[in-house]
Design a protein around this motif. Sequence first.
Motif, PDB file in Angstrom:
ATOM      1  N   GLU A   7      78.407  48.121  26.314  1.00  0.00           N
ATOM      2  CA  GLU A   7      77.209  48.515  27.056  1.00  0.00           C
ATOM      3  C   GLU A   7      76.563  47.308  27.743  1.00  0.00           C
ATOM      4  N   ARG A   8      76.625  46.169  27.101  1.00  0.00           N
ATOM      5  CA  ARG A   8      76.028  44.950  27.656  1.00  0.00           C
ATOM      6  C   ARG A   8      76.947  44.269  28.666  1.00  0.00           C
ATOM      7  N   GLY A   9      78.159  44.766  28.816  1.00  0.00           N
ATOM      8  CA  GLY A   9      79.123  44.184  29.737  1.00  0.00           C
ATOM      9  C   GLY A   9      78.942  44.707  31.154  1.00  0.00           C
ATOM     10  N   VAL A  10      79.898  44.410  31.992  1.00  0.00           N
ATOM     11  CA  VAL A  10      79.858  44.794  33.406  1.00  0.00           C
ATOM     12  C   VAL A  10      79.945  46.307  33.586  1.00  0.00           C
ATOM     13  N   ASN A  11      80.823  46.956  32.843  1.00  0.00           N
ATOM     14  CA  ASN A  11      81.028  48.400  32.977  1.00  0.00           C
ATOM     15  C   ASN A  11      80.317  49.129  31.839  1.00  0.00           C
ATOM     16  N   ALA A  12      79.014  49.291  31.946  1.00  0.00           N
ATOM     17  CA  ALA A  12      78.232  49.901  30.880  1.00  0.00           C
ATOM     18  C   ALA A  12      78.486  51.400  30.780  1.00  0.00           C
ATOM     19  N   GLY A  13      78.345  51.922  29.565  1.00  0.00           N
ATOM     20  CA  GLY A  13      78.474  53.353  29.334  1.00  0.00           C
ATOM     21  C   GLY A  13      79.778  53.706  28.653  1.00  0.00           C
ATOM     22  N   GLY A  14      79.836  54.892  28.086  1.00  0.00           N
ATOM     23  CA  GLY A  14      81.051  55.353  27.448  1.00  0.00           C
ATOM     24  C   GLY A  14      80.764  56.112  26.165  1.00  0.00           C
TER      25      GLY A  14
END
Length: 64
Positions: A43-50
């Motif tokens: 979530e804190r990375g470039v591609n948040a969500g999932g």
Amino acid sequence: DNADVGTALQKLGLPGLYHPLPGMQIALMPHQAIGVAWMLDKERGVNAGGTLADEMGLGKVSIS
């Protein structure tokens, strides 16, 4: 990643497995702590969500 409970607890800022996350009434099981720590990293990375899903009966955790 060869995740372990100790590292997951550090990432979550928890002193031990028997301490619930803020806002929760029940502490996470070891596999859930690892899953939540992994999801927060994502979530804190470039591609948040999932969504993290696992085998039936193990319990699911979702962060939004």
